[in-house]
Motif scaffolding. Structure first.
Motif, mmCIF file in Angstrom:
data_model
loop_
_atom_site.group_PDB
_atom_site.id
_atom_site.type_symbol
_atom_site.label_atom_id
_atom_site.label_comp_id
_atom_site.label_asym_id
_atom_site.label_seq_id
_atom_site.Cartn_x
_atom_site.Cartn_y
_atom_site.Cartn_z
ATOM 1 N N CYS A 139 -0.691 4.243 -1.892
ATOM 2 C CA CYS A 139 -2.004 4.759 -1.491
ATOM 3 C C CYS A 139 -1.865 6.160 -0.907
ATOM 4 O O CYS A 139 -0.791 6.612 -0.547
ATOM 5 C CB CYS A 139 -2.638 3.837 -0.452
ATOM 6 N N SER A 181 4.078 7.874 -1.346
ATOM 7 C CA SER A 181 3.166 8.975 -1.620
ATOM 8 C C SER A 181 3.903 10.306 -1.599
ATOM 9 O O SER A 181 4.816 10.527 -0.789
ATOM 10 C CB SER A 181 2.043 8.986 -0.576
ATOM 11 N N PHE A 241 -4.868 5.038 4.672
ATOM 12 C CA PHE A 241 -3.447 4.876 4.423
ATOM 13 C C PHE A 241 -2.829 6.032 3.644
ATOM 14 O O PHE A 241 -3.402 6.513 2.657
ATOM 15 C CB PHE A 241 -3.190 3.586 3.639
ATOM 16 N N ALA A 256 2.966 1.716 4.710
ATOM 17 C CA ALA A 256 2.059 2.856 4.819
ATOM 18 C C ALA A 256 1.887 3.224 6.285
ATOM 19 O O ALA A 256 2.298 2.494 7.192
ATOM 20 C CB ALA A 256 0.713 2.515 4.199
ATOM 21 N N TRP A 271 3.767 11.987 1.910
ATOM 22 C CA TRP A 271 4.220 11.249 3.094
ATOM 23 C C TRP A 271 4.773 12.190 4.165
ATOM 24 O O TRP A 271 4.381 12.139 5.333
ATOM 25 C CB TRP A 271 5.253 10.207 2.698
ATOM 26 N N TYR A 312 0.819 -1.202 0.000
ATOM 27 C CA TYR A 312 0.000 0.000 0.000
ATOM 28 C C TYR A 312 0.859 1.261 0.000
ATOM 29 O O TYR A 312 0.420 2.326 0.410
ATOM 30 C CB TYR A 312 -0.956 -0.030 1.191
ATOM 31 N N GLY A 331 0.861 6.092 1.875
ATOM 32 C CA GLY A 331 1.950 5.165 1.613
ATOM 33 C C GLY A 331 3.318 5.809 1.623
ATOM 34 O O GLY A 331 3.474 7.029 1.478
ATOM 35 N N TRP A 332 4.317 4.948 1.780
ATOM 36 C CA TRP A 332 5.709 5.399 1.781
ATOM 37 C C TRP A 332 6.058 6.171 0.511
ATOM 38 O O TRP A 332 6.859 7.107 0.539
ATOM 39 C CB TRP A 332 6.654 4.196 1.889
#
Length: 404
Positions: free
Chosen positions: A52, A91, A86, A110, A94, A49, A88-89
């Motif tokens: 996400c 994204s 979520f 995530a 983040w 994820y 995510g890493w």
């Protein structure tokens, strides 16, 4: 109405052509909705994820509005999946939302963001409602709401506007629901087990059994449980899938096991045999033609401690019984116009008992809808036996409704 889901059939391998192909075939078989799951927002196909949250851009669905319109032109409604909690890493946001993390999920790549903060809710709402407001979709599949639950949630900071995470979740869902229904009053929202609390009913249209692929018995138990606790919401089965070489009889068994819910089909319809497609078409037709009884009638599941081996629904002068074990079926003695028995058991000897005066007309169809027998049956000794193939359907009718 029956739906098609891309999850088990495509997983993350989403494209406009693939979605439109399955949508057209599903519509022809009797599905009115397609639910596009994970994969639409990323070109990555490694699961997890990590992609996400962020912008939720439809990277796998270019020219999204035109694509949605083509699906609508097929006569099919369109819903889109979101993993709501979520970020995510991978994204782009983040770092922006890291201070608002409820908890990090290393194995999911995530974090779960904290809905007690207005900044979090506003961002998530603005991203999710694009599907309905700008792309023209008909609703959202909102996933993982239960992951907001955090027993050791940190105390909220000064930016938060509520103390409890649950309050933040409710405000988030209410805001999403308000925005999408303002854009489309008929917009749909799917929730699933285990987040089925009555507190969430105002913000959902349907609730789905949690994932139980390839398990007709578990799907039956979960959907029956939901029918008993779902309040005003439609109950959907977990997506149905089967081995490519499965018999049409077993396809019928899958469908009969979720007969009292809304089926979601999730197999590649381009690879199904003619016999499998016949079983799908026949049983989806039964879901549609008897939906007032199956979903809105008086619902009477039997023996919960045994996993509901028989379930009955009735409305007016029509009764539908689904048989999942070699048990006798009691036929009503009065007021009968049509009495249907769907046989999901491998025992084809269906014993009927009842104080029936005179004879009833019995039509037996196999899992593909082909008539295998037709004639009169008598209850002279208050009992009779009819052979009904596995995955098949018995229809009993009195003389006045015989020709209907």
């Amino acid at each position: 109405m029956p739906a098609y889901s891309t999850w088990y059939s495509m997983h993350q391998n989403i494209s406009p052509a693939a979605v439109e192909t399955q949508s057209a075939l599903a519509k022809d078989l009797g599905c009115d909705v397609i639910i596009v799951d994970d994969g639409w927002m990323t070109a990555d196909r490694t699961r997890g994820y990590g992609h996400c949250g962020g912008d939720w851009e439809p990277l796998s669905l270019p020219e999204t509005g035109k694509h949605v319109q083509r699906v609508h032109d097929q006569g099919t409604a369109y819903m889109l999946w979101y993993a709501l909690p979520f970020i995510g890493w991978d994204s782009a946001v983040w770092d922006q939302f890291k201070p608002y993390a409820l908890r990090n999920l290393e194995h999911m790549q995530a974090m779960v963001v904290d809905p007690r903060y207005p900044a979090v809710r506003e961002y998530l709402v603005d991203r999710l409602v694009l599907a309905v407001e700008e792309w023209g979709m008909d609703g959202l599949k909102i996933d993982f709401v239960d992951w907001f639950a955090t027993p050791d949630a940190p105390a909220p900071g000064p930016e938060a506007d509520c103390e409890e995470v649950a309050d933040g979740v409710e405000r988030l869902l209410a805001a999403i629901h308000g925005r999408i229904t303002a854009a489309n009053p008929e917009a749909m929202v799917e929730h699933r087990q285990p987040y089925v609390s009555h507190g969430l009913w105002p913000y959902a249209s349907m609730i789905r059994a949690t994932d139980c692929p390839l398990s007709p018995a578990e799907n039956r138990q979960r959907t029956v449980d939901l029918r008993l606790t779902s309040g005003p919401l439609a109950v959907h089965a977990d997506m149905l899938m089967w081995h490519p070489g499965e018999t049409p009889e077993q396809v019928g068994v899958h469908l009969i096991n979720v007969l009292f819910s809304v089926p979601q089909i999730s197999v590649d319809l381009t690879t199904q045999t003619a016999e499998q497609l016949e079983a799908l078409r026949f049983w989806l037709g039964q879901f549609r033609s008897h939906r007032e009884v199956l979903q809105l009638g008086q619902f009477e599941p039997a023996r919960p401690e045994l996993g509901y081996p028989m379930v009955q629904a009735s409305s007016g002068e029509t009764v539908v019984v689904a048989r999942y074990a070699p048990l006798p079926v009691e036929v009503l003695a009065t007021g009968l116009t049509r009495f249907l028995v769907a046989n999901a058991d491998h025992d084809t000897r269906v014993v009927l008992v009842g104080d029936i005066q005179g004879q009833l007309h019995a039509t037996v169809q196999d899992a593909r809808g082909r008539t295998v027998s037709s004639g009169m049956v008598s209850f002279e000794l208050s009992i009779t036996e009819v052979c009904v193939p596995t995955g098949g359907l018995l229809t009993l009718a009195n003389r006045t409704s015989e020709g209907e």
